[in-house]
Design an enzyme around this catalytic site. Structure first.
Site, PDB file in Angstrom:
ATOM      1  CB  CYS A  56      -8.385  -0.092  -5.319  1.00  0.00           C
ATOM      2  SG  CYS A  56      -9.567   0.598  -4.167  1.00  0.00           S
ATOM      3  CG  ASP A  88      -6.419   4.916   2.046  1.00  0.00           C
ATOM      4  OD1 ASP A  88      -5.701   3.975   2.423  1.00  0.00           O
ATOM      5  OD2 ASP A  88      -5.975   6.051   1.831  1.00  0.00           O
ATOM      6  CB  CYS A 129      -5.278   1.144  -3.482  1.00  0.00           C
ATOM      7  SG  CYS A 129      -6.285   1.785  -2.148  1.00  0.00           S
ATOM      8  CG  ASP A 130      -6.112   6.383  -1.877  1.00  0.00           C
ATOM      9  OD1 ASP A 130      -6.532   6.177  -3.032  1.00  0.00           O
ATOM     10  OD2 ASP A 130      -6.804   6.903  -0.996  1.00  0.00           O
ATOM     11  CB  CYS A 201     -11.927   6.354  -5.382  1.00  0.00           C
ATOM     12  SG  CYS A 201     -12.070   5.313  -3.919  1.00  0.00           S
ATOM     13  CD  GLU A 453      -6.641   9.197   3.316  1.00  0.00           C
ATOM     14  OE1 GLU A 453      -7.746   8.679   3.044  1.00  0.00           O
ATOM     15  OE2 GLU A 453      -5.720   9.297   2.492  1.00  0.00           O
ATOM     16  CB  SER A 479     -10.142  10.911   2.022  1.00  0.00           C
ATOM     17  OG  SER A 479     -10.508  10.481   0.737  1.00  0.00           O
TER      18      SER A 479
END
Length: 576
Positions: A56, A88, A129-130, A201, A453, A479
């Site tokens: 990521c 994650d 990333c998230d 992702c 998550e 997620s």
């Protein structure tokens, strides 16, 4: 103001560069090779969440060098630094996921502390990333120095048996494997090809959702959210971001001039229209909080409800971020929504122009299949829905993108688990029944702590072919890759005695995503008796970062924030 004639007496960096008393500070800068001219220029923090934990963020350092070129070309002095990130995809399915949401606030705090400690005048933040995306945006709004956000880009899709795949396909394959529908060799073959490059992702999971938000809200340059991480065009956007932040500094345009109530509403619209992650309902209130704006989960959900779902992206749809980029990008989605009256076009952006001005030359591409016209949406309402009722007085959220209309209502007996591990074990062993509502509790912001998550569990259910045959509710999160009837952010959470803590096996739970309700079908007198006997649970975290997080964190409805926010501040860093 010309970029080469900044008045240092009005910039934070004067505290470390100007006057005879700052000779010791300047000696440090000379030690790093800076010239007198560079010391006299504005200092621009270039913050990245680079690490080697996962693909990521692996491309962020490369892109940061291009940002620095842009800053230098516009007569600024870039100062690169890294902050942490928790990825994650690696943290998922075990105790490591408790660190994920907490990392968002640590990122915001660490960027703030670095900027404050070294008196930087402006900020370009790169994240991949998230939680790093909202964390970086939160720090920008909190500091309120001229800032530009830069997404690191998405991963390229993998290919398996003639189809594009993402890491979520691998998570779901674990469920197929546990159900006996996939051999070890096939699972291994899939895991080896699912993630072929650097980048976050590829579906419309949390990272790409928040990347879309960065453009819709105006903190990122138009088009910068789209190109995948390996593309050299990202470096062009990075250099342009470096130039842009110097333009913002010259014109004193700050994040709170950009992140207004209207801009946040635009951000909520893009989440719904793209079938984005339910985490958007957590991060938008947190970003608003930094600006002193009240914008909670249920207010976000009202916008979701009124917004058509028009973008066919995984996990609910068929395409990935690379396909959206090639179809016309986030700008084309925004243009469709603007022309339809769903966006505030007068919002200021980091270009120095309005959102409408940025989009004036964007045309709809009829020769693509990713973005639908408003005349033919995938759904007339957004891909994410807010819920409220006796089980969730403070609200809850569910992602309905890709779900059939006749699957939007579910009623069944509860099956309760007091941790994700307990539920995953039952799912993995097929120790549950069709028609049940699986309840995972004590996973909220305080109770987890960390609001994990549940992708491992939901993906396993889907892989077993049970994604639409059971429902799952939790005071934790899901997620962006989750699909199926999965309700998260249930509040109040179990740790503070919310209704979810009082559910017993066999209680009937009714969820109606079409009408936005979630109810526990138990008499209030019975619940009062249970409430009288309920006792808070102690977590296993009695010290350290997660203990500290549990003491500070607020409700999911208001973004699970850890400090009083913009309303309480007595000074803003940018004005020191």
């Amino acid at each position: 103001m010309d970029a080469k004639t900044f008045d240092k007496s009005k910039l934070p960096s004067r505290h470390v560069t100007v006057g005879p008393e700052r000779a010791p500070h300047r000696s440090y800068y000379y030690a790093m090779g800076l010239t007198e001219e560079e010391i006299n220029q504005p200092f621009v923090g270039v913050a990245t969440c680079w690490n080697e934990a996962a693909p990521c963020n692996i491309a962020l350092m490369r892109q940061a060098q291009s940002v620095k070129k842009g800053v230098k070309a516009a007569a600024g002095t870039p100062r690169e630094f890294c902050t942490i990130t928790v990825t994650d995809g690696i943290a998922m399915g075990h105790q490591g996921m408790k660190s994920s949401l907490a990392s968002r606030d640590v990122i915001a705090d660490s960027v703030e502390l670095t900027m404050r400690g070294h008196c930087y005048d402006a900020l370009v933040g790169l994240a991949g990333c998230d939680k790093s995306l909202p964390g970086m945006m939160m720090s920008m709004v909190r500091l309120n120095v001229p800032s530009v956000f830069m997404y690191g880009g998405s991963i390229l899709p993998g290919h398996f048996k003639g189809k594009d795949v993402t890491v979520v396909d691998v998570f779901e394959a674990v469920g197929q494997h546990s159900a006996g529908n996939m051999e070890d060799e096939e699972l291994h073959a899939l895991e080896c090809v699912a993630c072929p490059s650097a980048g976050a992702c590829g579906g419309q999971f949390t990272a790409n959702t928040m990347a879309c938000v960065s453009e819709a809200m105006g903190l990122a340059l138009p088009g910068s959210a789209g190109a995948p991480a390996p593309y050299e065009s990202r470096d062009e956007y990075a250099e342009a971001s470096g130039r842009a932040v110097m333009h913002l500094l010259a014109n004193n345009i700050r994040p709170r001039d950009i992140v207004t109530r209207k801009a946040l509403e635009n951000a909520a619209v893009i989440v719904a229209a793209t079938g984005g992650s339910t985490n958007g309902g957590l991060h938008l209130p947190a970003i608003a909080h930094e600006a002193g704006i009240d914008f909670d989960l249920m207010e976000v959900a009202e916008i979701f409800k009124k917004t058509p779902y028009i973008t066919d992206l995984k996990p609910g749809g068929n395409y990935v971020a690379k396909d959206l980029h090639e179809a016309g990008g986030v700008s084309m989605v925004l243009k469709v929504l603007l022309d339809g009256g769903y966006l505030h076009g007068d919002c200021l952006t980091v270009t120095g122009q309005s959102l409408a001005d940025n989009l004036k030359d964007v045309k709809f591409n009829p020769d693509q299949k990713v973005v639908y016209p408003l005349s033919n949406p995938l759904s007339p309402t957004g891909g994410v829905v807010g819920l409220q009722g006796s089980l969730a007085p403070d609200g809850a959220i569910v992602k309905v993108a890709g779900m059939e209309k006749d699957h939007l209502r579910f009623s069944g007996p509860a099956r309760c688990f007091d941790s994700e591990e307990e539920c995953f074990e039952a799912v993995d062993k097929r120790q549950y029944k069709e028609g049940e509502v699986l309840v995972i509790r004590y996973e909220g912001p305080k109770g987890g702590p960390g609001m994990r998550e549940m992708l491992s569990t939901t993906a396993a259910l889907y892989g077993q072919g049970m994604g639409d045959k059971v429902a799952l509710i939790t005071d934790g999160r899901f997620s962006g890759g989750t699909r199926g009837f999965c309700i998260g952010h249930v509040g109040p959470e179990a740790a503070v005695g919310g209704p979810i803590a009082l559910i017993e096996d066999g209680d009937i739970i009714t969820i109606d995503a079409e009408n936005g309700t979630i109810d526990l079908e138990v008499d209030e007198a019975v619940l009062e008796k249970r409430r009288a006997n309920w006792k808070p649970r102690e977590t296993m975290y009695a010290s350290g970062a997660l203990w500290k997080y549990a003491q500070l964190v607020g409700t999911a409805r208001k973004g699970a924030v850890t400090h009083p926010g913009g309303k309480a501040e007595k000074h803003v860093y940018a004005d020191i």
